[in-house]
Design a protein around this motif. Structure first.
Motif, PDB file in Angstrom:
ATOM      1  N   MET A1248       0.856  -1.178   0.000  1.00 45.00           N
ATOM      2  CA  MET A1248       0.000   0.000   0.000  1.00 45.00           C
ATOM      3  C   MET A1248       0.895   1.232   0.000  1.00 45.00           C
ATOM      4  N   LEU A1249       0.874   1.991  -1.122  1.00 44.46           N
ATOM      5  CA  LEU A1249       1.692   3.192  -1.274  1.00 44.46           C
ATOM      6  C   LEU A1249       0.814   4.415  -1.067  1.00 44.46           C
ATOM      7  N   ALA A1250       1.089   5.172  -0.014  1.00 47.74           N
ATOM      8  CA  ALA A1250       0.315   6.384   0.274  1.00 47.74           C
ATOM      9  C   ALA A1250       0.813   7.528  -0.601  1.00 47.74           C
ATOM     10  N   LYS A1251      -0.072   8.117  -1.378  1.00 49.71           N
ATOM     11  CA  LYS A1251       0.308   9.198  -2.281  1.00 49.71           C
ATOM     12  C   LYS A1251       0.649  10.461  -1.504  1.00 49.71           C
ATOM     13  N   GLU A1252       1.663  11.150  -1.991  1.00 47.13           N
ATOM     14  CA  GLU A1252       1.980  12.451  -1.389  1.00 47.13           C
ATOM     15  C   GLU A1252       0.950  13.493  -1.790  1.00 47.13           C
ATOM     16  N   LYS A1253       0.492  13.415  -3.060  1.00 40.39           N
ATOM     17  CA  LYS A1253      -0.564  14.288  -3.560  1.00 40.39           C
ATOM     18  C   LYS A1253      -1.705  13.410  -4.054  1.00 40.39           C
ATOM     19  N   GLU A1254      -2.918  13.766  -3.650  1.00 39.61           N
ATOM     20  CA  GLU A1254      -4.076  12.968  -4.030  1.00 39.61           C
ATOM     21  C   GLU A1254      -4.501  13.316  -5.465  1.00 39.61           C
ATOM     22  N   GLU A1255      -3.761  12.803  -6.425  1.00 36.42           N
ATOM     23  CA  GLU A1255      -4.050  12.989  -7.839  1.00 36.42           C
ATOM     24  C   GLU A1255      -3.706  11.710  -8.580  1.00 36.42           C
ATOM     25  N   PRO A1256      -4.334  11.466  -9.712  1.00 35.65           N
ATOM     26  CA  PRO A1256      -4.120  10.194 -10.431  1.00 35.65           C
ATOM     27  C   PRO A1256      -2.707  10.079 -10.994  1.00 35.65           C
ATOM     28  N   TRP A1257      -2.206   8.828 -10.981  1.00 38.10           N
ATOM     29  CA  TRP A1257      -0.907   8.514 -11.560  1.00 38.10           C
ATOM     30  C   TRP A1257      -1.113   7.968 -12.979  1.00 38.10           C
ATOM     31  N   CYS A1258      -0.285   8.442 -13.887  1.00 38.49           N
ATOM     32  CA  CYS A1258      -0.331   7.894 -15.254  1.00 38.49           C
ATOM     33  C   CYS A1258       0.316   6.522 -15.313  1.00 38.49           C
ATOM     34  N   ASN A1259       1.408   6.352 -14.615  1.00 36.14           N
ATOM     35  CA  ASN A1259       2.126   5.083 -14.564  1.00 36.14           C
ATOM     36  C   ASN A1259       2.601   4.843 -13.145  1.00 36.14           C
ATOM     37  N   LEU A1260       2.914   3.580 -12.916  1.00 32.54           N
ATOM     38  CA  LEU A1260       3.460   3.244 -11.605  1.00 32.54           C
ATOM     39  C   LEU A1260       4.947   3.502 -11.549  1.00 32.54           C
ATOM     40  N   LEU A1261       5.685   3.080 -12.582  1.00 30.82           N
ATOM     41  CA  LEU A1261       7.140   3.163 -12.604  1.00 30.82           C
ATOM     42  C   LEU A1261       7.615   4.208 -13.606  1.00 30.82           C
ATOM     43  N   GLN A1262       8.828   4.661 -13.387  1.00 36.49           N
ATOM     44  CA  GLN A1262       9.433   5.594 -14.338  1.00 36.49           C
ATOM     45  C   GLN A1262       9.773   4.894 -15.660  1.00 36.49           C
ATOM     46  N   HIS A1263      10.172   3.619 -15.585  1.00 38.73           N
ATOM     47  CA  HIS A1263      10.529   2.845 -16.779  1.00 38.73           C
ATOM     48  C   HIS A1263       9.666   1.606 -16.817  1.00 38.73           C
ATOM     49  N   LYS A1264       9.251   1.250 -18.007  1.00 42.13           N
ATOM     50  CA  LYS A1264       8.334   0.133 -18.176  1.00 42.13           C
ATOM     51  C   LYS A1264       9.002  -1.183 -17.787  1.00 42.13           C
ATOM     52  N   ASN A1265       8.222  -2.037 -17.100  1.00 36.71           N
ATOM     53  CA  ASN A1265       8.721  -3.336 -16.677  1.00 36.71           C
ATOM     54  C   ASN A1265       7.704  -4.388 -17.108  1.00 36.71           C
ATOM     55  N   PRO A1266       8.150  -5.424 -17.843  1.00 32.85           N
ATOM     56  CA  PRO A1266       7.177  -6.420 -18.348  1.00 32.85           C
ATOM     57  C   PRO A1266       6.513  -7.225 -17.234  1.00 32.85           C
ATOM     58  N   ASN A1267       7.092  -7.240 -16.031  1.00 34.70           N
ATOM     59  CA  ASN A1267       6.508  -8.009 -14.924  1.00 34.70           C
ATOM     60  C   ASN A1267       5.474  -7.224 -14.137  1.00 34.70           C
ATOM     61  N   VAL A1268       5.278  -5.949 -14.485  1.00 33.95           N
ATOM     62  CA  VAL A1268       4.343  -5.087 -13.770  1.00 33.95           C
ATOM     63  C   VAL A1268       3.248  -4.659 -14.749  1.00 33.95           C
ATOM     64  N   SER A1269       1.973  -4.906 -14.378  1.00 40.72           N
ATOM     65  CA  SER A1269       0.847  -4.563 -15.237  1.00 40.72           C
ATOM     66  C   SER A1269      -0.289  -4.011 -14.414  1.00 40.72           C
ATOM     67  N   PHE A1270      -1.235  -3.360 -15.093  1.00 38.76           N
ATOM     68  CA  PHE A1270      -2.388  -2.773 -14.420  1.00 38.76           C
ATOM     69  C   PHE A1270      -3.447  -3.847 -14.183  1.00 38.76           C
ATOM     70  N   ASP A1271      -4.114  -3.764 -13.032  1.00 39.99           N
ATOM     71  CA  ASP A1271      -5.136  -4.726 -12.661  1.00 39.99           C
ATOM     72  C   ASP A1271      -6.488  -4.233 -13.197  1.00 39.99           C
ATOM     73  N   PHE A1272      -6.900  -4.782 -14.350  1.00 40.03           N
ATOM     74  CA  PHE A1272      -8.159  -4.359 -14.974  1.00 40.03           C
ATOM     75  C   PHE A1272      -9.375  -4.997 -14.315  1.00 40.03           C
ATOM     76  N   ASP A1273      -9.149  -5.976 -13.440  1.00 37.91           N
ATOM     77  CA  ASP A1273     -10.285  -6.610 -12.779  1.00 37.91           C
ATOM     78  C   ASP A1273     -10.853  -5.765 -11.646  1.00 37.91           C
ATOM     79  N   TYR A1274     -10.139  -4.738 -11.303  1.00 34.10           N
ATOM     80  CA  TYR A1274     -10.585  -3.919 -10.178  1.00 34.10           C
ATOM     81  C   TYR A1274     -11.671  -2.946 -10.624  1.00 34.10           C
ATOM     82  N   LEU A1275     -12.815  -3.024 -10.008  1.00 38.46           N
ATOM     83  CA  LEU A1275     -13.924  -2.112 -10.292  1.00 38.46           C
ATOM     84  C   LEU A1275     -14.370  -1.503  -8.971  1.00 38.46           C
ATOM     85  N   GLU A1276     -14.007  -0.252  -8.777  1.00 40.79           N
ATOM     86  CA  GLU A1276     -14.246   0.390  -7.483  1.00 40.79           C
ATOM     87  C   GLU A1276     -15.722   0.653  -7.235  1.00 40.79           C
TER      88      GLU A1276
END
Length: 1321
Positions: A1248-1276
């Motif tokens: 659980m990463l607490a954001k410093e600013k409550e605004e949306p992130w475009c990406n998680l990492l600065q550089h793309k990693n093939p082992n890291v992907s977005f969880d599309f199953d999540y429906l808030e």
């Protein structure tokens, strides 16, 4: 031989006691206890229908039964007098078994049954044999004084008689006669004082408090007695008369009768001769034989009282005098020479006993001489209780209770508080009597409160830091307010239920309230008008109140400050603060809310903080103390300076003196070896010096009282003070220059202090580092960071030493221990000790759902009981077999010798139990019947039983392990940061759950303790084949308003468990961890040694170049506290940590086992990973919410893991399935590393990463990693809890809500919070 326990003393001619042992007159202890039990049982049942057992006529001298509040028991009594009152009658009753006088209403007196009068009265009356009082009669006409007999004992004689009994360790008595009329026992008393045995009868005569009167058949009138005594004055005696005979007039008459010239003048009848013979047969204190009747009397303490003469005629029918008593007395008394007794008069020195009050006064004077008091205003202390500013009735009550005071702090604190002045009392004693007694005195003046509004409300309010302290204060208030006017005090402890607070009503006439800050603030929120009459506001343990409830404290002070001043113009306004430590909050209290307060401080260490003494700590090596000392001395001061350097020995003082003298400073020295040079040193020191002059005095601690120095400006502790008292005495040498904090304004806060205390801390004083840091934190001094780090290492080492102790109770129950540094128990999980205990064939369950049976309720969330099997209860079968075995009388065999920790059987009511002996009192081992401490090993409770109740237990019944298990309900704790539950909540839970089966889910199991969440009472509906939930224990506690949610409880326990598993895993994998890049172990050791040598050289150079006034933390003298075998590095935690470069600073954690190593490439080596090891990147899925980013790591069966957070970087490492995984993630945006966590959900880690600013992130990492992907199953938007399904069937099914292991979480707080409902998954 008689053993007597003294119950009451009126005078030497009348004192009461009961015979405990020896001879035929011994009281049967068991019979009196049985009588007491029977009376309590009978009258407890019949008291509701008191009219049936109420006497029809009540007269003086009538025997009855009354209930004594002090003894909490029904007692036999004799009515002495009947006192009429306004609308009822009081009866003055004498308790014939306890020798106490009690006032009771006549309507509460019951008839004494004949069966209860079978035993004689236990309290028996004694008096000194043939010892009569005397007094000093002054004849003003002839201008002389005579000692003459009198009928009443002098007050001084009574006090001296009591002091003899108090000073002795053993009192023996020889029975001489029993008077039939009053049933009084005439005895000779012998006391043992400091190994010397003394006859009390003779001692009173020797001190001119009494005289011996022989037993005669005929009596003499008073005039003849006075003439006889006047003829025995020393100036009328001839020179050849022994002076000792003056103290024994009858013996003198015997001697004169033997003189041929006076033989005709003195004739005795047969009765007088018999009395002389009895006197000659009396033995001295050194000639006591085994045949003598001795009475052992315990020293008089709380059970002894001094009262006016109150002769009560006991029931003579119950006092049947034995026929052969006098025959036994005549047989036991041996013939001794009377000259042996006269030796006591010729050498009366061993009889001198120092009065207890004199010893206390002398002790108080000595304490006053060595415990100086710092005052802001002049106070004249009250040296005795007579001079104390207390109302007369309270003084009389204190004297009756043998109050020994006032003590040192009370003598200074009582006068200002009793006058209604604002006061601050700082002392090591936490005694509520410091303020209760003077405030009670002030409340007696009703005229002071005439101007207040005529309504119901308290005049005095005492605020305590917690529930337990409030109960103690209220108990003392009830005890000492009996002699006061009616105040109707109450103890105010309110919960968080709004209905309870709104409906609260003060009792009519309530003028005194004891409460806590949280309870008071909750009441003020809804009923602020209840306190319009408040005049006296008292804060007990004020420093704790400000530290734990500062917001509530300032709300209370503002409310008190804003009370209507016009209506209270002539009413008193008083604030009293009592505490152990001075701090800035107390200073703010005195400046903003008090009016010219009186400040009393007995601890000089606290007075130094009050006086704004600057505290400095210099960390150095033991061998470099001289260099450090010379660097901190000021050679060119602006103002006049007087410096004292304290050393531990004469040799050390000479060395320091030579070193300081070589710097051309004017230096003096003082120690026990300089002899008469002390006068010269004192004269030189007390000379007036001009500005810019610096005088130095090197001395040892024992010289300070002789010199009497108080005008020093600087103290250097060259040797570490061995105790806080010596540290305070050193600081007192600057007391004349202490600043008065109350007089200072805000602009002067940053002004340079005139006084300074410099402490040299070396590696030899490492054990005192923790205490030094605590004191410096309160002084707001600059603390070297290496000292902080070293203190942390010391605390870690201290915690390591507790590995054999049990797990801390508060850590188990609440997940945190507020006194961790002082708590003697363990605060880490030790898997070797905390393994689940063996129950039957299996071990204690560690997971899943269980049925528990609470049997012993310790608190609202802590119970002892058994785990009940789902299909078959093994213990029930075991209990039936044990009951069947003991049904046969031949099997119920009592134990001959009780052994500690042995297991026995015990018959209690209709069942048999297994018990283990915990302790046998050493003094009672030789007795036939004695009490033993036991524990019910199948229920968890403890108790006391007589040894003959224990039964031998066969081996087959000892084979089953103890079945008692400790249960703890999770995620709930008391309100207001209390560490103990309110007793009424514990009673409520006890009544609700005891002996009833409950369904629970296991969260964690360690040793014999199981943590449960939730715990539900499930009731099966007959005929419907289904079940319902009656209640949830946690929810029930929360509904009472006395408990709050505690989500950190389970998290902290799981963290401790994971840390213990990781530590064990590291030990198991230690052989597989590759060595550091330094090469072989020998090379690593050599590098470590070279680093240490370099650090030591840097420390030496920094100490030599340091100057006074500089920040001594810059030159980092860490080598003084560094362990050569622990070379540790510390990672910088900057705002942008891109490379994680290791810090060049030295991390000083002496012996810290948790410091990590650096692999040399900038990456911290985590869990034994090194760049040479092959590691894999785990698969990750992430999604974000408004305030957090959730990263799910697809790994299971993890045996070891670690996760480190930085401002823009996260490093996760783990071991799973025999492989190593490492994820080094550079984040797109900044995070709050303090609020970021890594938890386990459904056996998978979730970050659980607490954001410093409550605004949306475009990406998680600065550089793309093939082992890291977005969880599309999540429906808030569609997140909902799935309900628990219900089912029916032939077996027991429970309809309860389910905790579903969902991958989706609604918020960051829900990740750490489990469901309150019971789960079957």
């Amino acid at each position: 031989m008689f053993d007597i326990f003294i119950l009451k003393i009126e005078d030497p001619g009348c004192f009461w006691g009961h015979i405990k042992g020896g001879g035929k007159l011994m009281d049967k202890e068991t019979e009196y206890k049985k009588l007491q039990t029977e009376m309590n049982l009978f009258y407890a049942k019949c008291y509701k229908t008191v009219d049936e057992i109420k006497p029809s006529v009540l007269e003086e001298g009538q025997v009855c039964a009354i209930y004594c509040q002090e003894l909490k028991s029904w007692c036999r009594a004799v009515v002495k007098a009947i006192i009429p009152c306004t609308d009822y009658y009081l009866a003055d009753c004498f308790l014939v078994d306890y020798a106490k006088n009690v006032l009771v209403k006549t309507g509460r007196i019951c008839v004494a049954l004949e069966s209860f009068m079978s035993l004689p009265y236990r309290a028996k009356k004694f008096r000194l044999y043939c010892t009569k009082p005397v007094t000093l009669r002054v004849d003003y006409c002839s201008n002389n004084a005579k000692i003459v007999p009198t009928n009443r004992w002098d007050v001084a004689a009574i006090q001296y008689f009591q002091s003899l009994l108090n000073a002795t360790t053993q009192v023996e008595a020889k029975l001489c006669n029993v008077e039939e009329d009053s049933l009084t026992f005439d005895v000779y008393l012998y006391v043992t004082i400091k190994g010397e045995k003394v006859c009390v009868n003779d001692d009173l005569v020797a001190k001119n408090f009494a005289y011996y009167e022989m037993v005669k058949e005929k009596t003499f009138n008073t005039m003849e007695d006075q003439k006889k005594w006047s003829s025995l004055r020393p100036n009328s005696l001839s020179e050849n008369i022994n002076p000792a005979l003056v103290l024994w007039p009858e013996l003198l008459q015997i001697k004169e009768s033997r003189d041929p010239e006076t033989s005709a003048a003195a004739t005795y009848d047969d009765g007088e001769k018999r009395a002389c013979k009895d006197l000659q047969e009396t033995t001295s204190y050194k000639g006591v034989t085994e045949s003598d009747i001795m009475v052992a009397v315990h020293p008089l303490e709380k059970g002894t009282t001094i009262a006016e003469q109150a002769d009560v005629q006991p029931n003579r029918d119950l006092y049947k005098k034995p026929d052969n008593m006098l025959k036994e007395m005549d047989k036991d008394i041996d013939e001794k020479s009377i000259s042996v007794k006269l030796l006591q008069f010729l050498n009366p020195d061993p009889l001198k006993v120092v009065d207890e009050q004199d010893e206390i006064k002398e002790l108080q004077l000595n304490i006053s001489a060595h415990l100086p008091i710092v005052l802001s205003n002049k106070i004249e202390p009250c040296s005795s209780l007579e001079m104390a500013p207390l109302f007369p009735a309270l003084k009389k009550e204190l004297l009756r209770k043998r109050f020994l005071g006032p003590n040192h702090i009370q003598s200074y604190s009582w006068p200002p508080i009793a006058r209604g002045c604002d006061s601050v009392i700082i002392s090591t004693e936490s005694d509520p009597l410091l303020y209760l007694l003077p405030i009670l005195t002030f409340l007696q003046s009703r005229n002071c409160y005439v101007s207040l509004p005529a309504r119901n409300g308290p005049l005095a309010l005492v605020i305590c830091p917690g529930q337990k302290k409030a109960e103690q204060v209220f108990e003392l208030l009830e005890i000492h307010s009996h002699c006061s006017r009616p105040l109707h005090p109450i103890l105010l402890l309110l919960g968080m239920k709004k209905e309870e607070i709104k409906n609260f009503r003060l009792p009519r006439g309530c003028e005194f309230i004891v409460t806590t800050p949280h309870s008071l603030v909750r009441l003020l929120e809804y009923n602020s008008f209840l306190f319009l009459r408040l005049c006296h506001l008292v804060f007990d343990e004020v420093e704790i109140l400000f530290s734990e409830a500062s917001k509530q404290m300032f709300n209370i002070l503002e409310h008190y400050k804003n009370l209507n001043v016009e209506e209270r113009e002539f009413a008193p306004r008083q604030i009293v603060a009592v505490g152990n430590h001075w701090n800035k909050n107390i200073h703010f209290l005195t400046k903003e809310y008090m009016n010219d307060p009186y400040i009393v401080i007995t601890s000089v260490e606290e007075a130094a903080i009050y006086g704004n003494v600057q505290q400095v700590v210099q960390v150095c090596l033991e061998c470099n103390r001289i260099c450090t000392l010379l660097q901190i001395l000021d050679f060119s001061p602006i103002d006049a300076q007087k410096t004292l350097i304290f050393t531990r020995s004469i040799e050390e003082a000479d060395i320091v003196y030579k070193a300081v003298e070589s710097t051309s400073l004017f230096c003096l020295k003082a120690h026990s070896g300089i002899g008469f040079y002390f006068d010269h040193v004192a004269k030189q020191w007390h000379k007036t010096i001009s500005s810019g002059t610096h005088i130095v005095l090197v001395l040892t601690d024992d010289c300070l009282p002789v010199l009497g120095i108080t005008d020093g400006t600087r103290v250097v502790h060259f040797s570490f003070p061995p105790s806080p008292r010596i540290f305070g005495s050193r600081l007192y040498s600057m007391s004349a220059n202490f600043e008065h904090s109350v007089d200072k304004v805000s602009a002067q806060v940053n002004k340079q202090s005139k006084t300074k205390s410099i402490l040299l801390l070396t590696e030899k004083n490492a054990c005192h580092a923790v205490g030094v840091v605590r004191y410096l934190e309160r002084t707001e001094a600059k603390i070297p960071p290496e000292l902080y780090a070293f203190t942390a290492g010391v605390l870690e080492a201290k915690e390591d030493s507790k590995s054999g102790r049990p797990l801390c109770f508060y850590l188990k129950v609440y997940g945190v221990c507020t006194e961790k540094n002082r708590c003697p128990d363990r605060h880490r999980v030790n898997l070797e000790i905390d393994l689940p205990r063996q129950m039957t064939e299996d071990t204690l369950p560690t997971a899943g759902n269980v049925t528990i049976l609470p049997l012993f309720i310790v608190s609202a969330t802590n119970y002892f009981g058994r785990i009940v099997g789902k299909q078959k209860d093994l213990y029930a079968t075991f209990a039936e077999e044990m009951s069947e075995y003991y049904k046969r009388a031949s099997n119920r065999v009592s134990v001959d010798t009780v052994e500690k920790l042995a297991v026995y059987g015990l018959h209690e009511e209709k069942s048999f139990h297994r018990v283990q002996v915990l302790e046998v009192a050493p003094k009672e081992e030789s007795c036939l019947f004695h009490t033993v401490q036991i524990k019910y090993i199948d229920e968890g409770r403890a108790g006391q039983v007589q040894n003959y109740h224990l039964l031998k237990l066969p081996e087959k019944f000892q084979a089953l392990p103890p079945q008692a298990v400790e249960f703890i309900v999770c995620r709930v704790k008391p309100i207001d940061n209390e560490i103990e539950w309110n007793p009424k909540i514990t009673r409520y839970i006890n009544h609700k759950i005891r002996g009833k089966p409950h369904e629970a889910k296991i969260v964690l199991a360690l040793g014999n303790t199981i943590w449960l969440d939730p715990v539900v009472r499930v009731t099966r509906l007959l005929g419907l084949k289904t079940s319902i939930n009656e209640y949830n224990i946690r929810s029930e506690i929360l509904c009472t308003g006395m408990g709050v949610d505690n989500p950190e409880h389970v998290q902290e326990l799981q963290r401790l468990f994971r840390d213990a598993e990781m530590f064990r895993e590291k030990q198991n994998l230690s052989a597989l961890i590759q060595p550091l890049k330094h090469g072989t172990g020998e090379q690593a050791i050599s590098v470590s040694q070279s680093i240490l040598l370099n650090n030591q050289e840097q420390v030496t150079s920094s100490v030599q170049s340091a100057k006074e006034g500089e920040d001594f933390t810059n030159d980092c003298p860490q080598a003084a506290l560094q362990n050569p075998h622990d070379e540790m590095t510390k990672n910088k935690e900057e705002e942008d940590e891109e490379s994680l470069q290791p810090s060049n600073k030295c991390q000083v954690l002496l012996g810290s086992p948790q410091a990590g190593h650096d692999d040399g490439d900038g990456y911290p080596q985590m869990l034994g990973f090194s760049p040479g090891n092959q590691s894999f990147h785990p698969t990750m899925k992430w999604f974000q919410k408004q305030d957090v980013v959730v990263v799910k790591i697809k790994l299971q069966n993890i045996t070891d893991y670690d996760c480190k957070f930085f401002t823009r970087r996260v490093i996760f490492s783990a071991c799973a399935g025999g492989k190593s995984y490492l994820a080094d993630m550079k984040l797109q945006e900044n995070i709050l590393k303090e609020k970021s966590t890594c938890v386990f959900k459904c056996d998978e880690p979730v970050i659980m990463l607490a954001k410093e600013k409550e605004e949306p992130w475009c990406n998680l990492l600065q550089h793309k990693n093939p082992n890291v992907s977005f969880d599309f199953d999540y429906l808030e938007d569609s997140e909902e809890k799935r309900p628990f399904l219900t089912g029916t069937g032939p077996k027991k099914v429970y309809q309860v809500a389910t905790v579903v292991c969902e991958e989706e979480e609604e918020s960051s707080e829900e990740v750490d919070t489990d469901s309150d409902d019971f789960s079957l998954c």
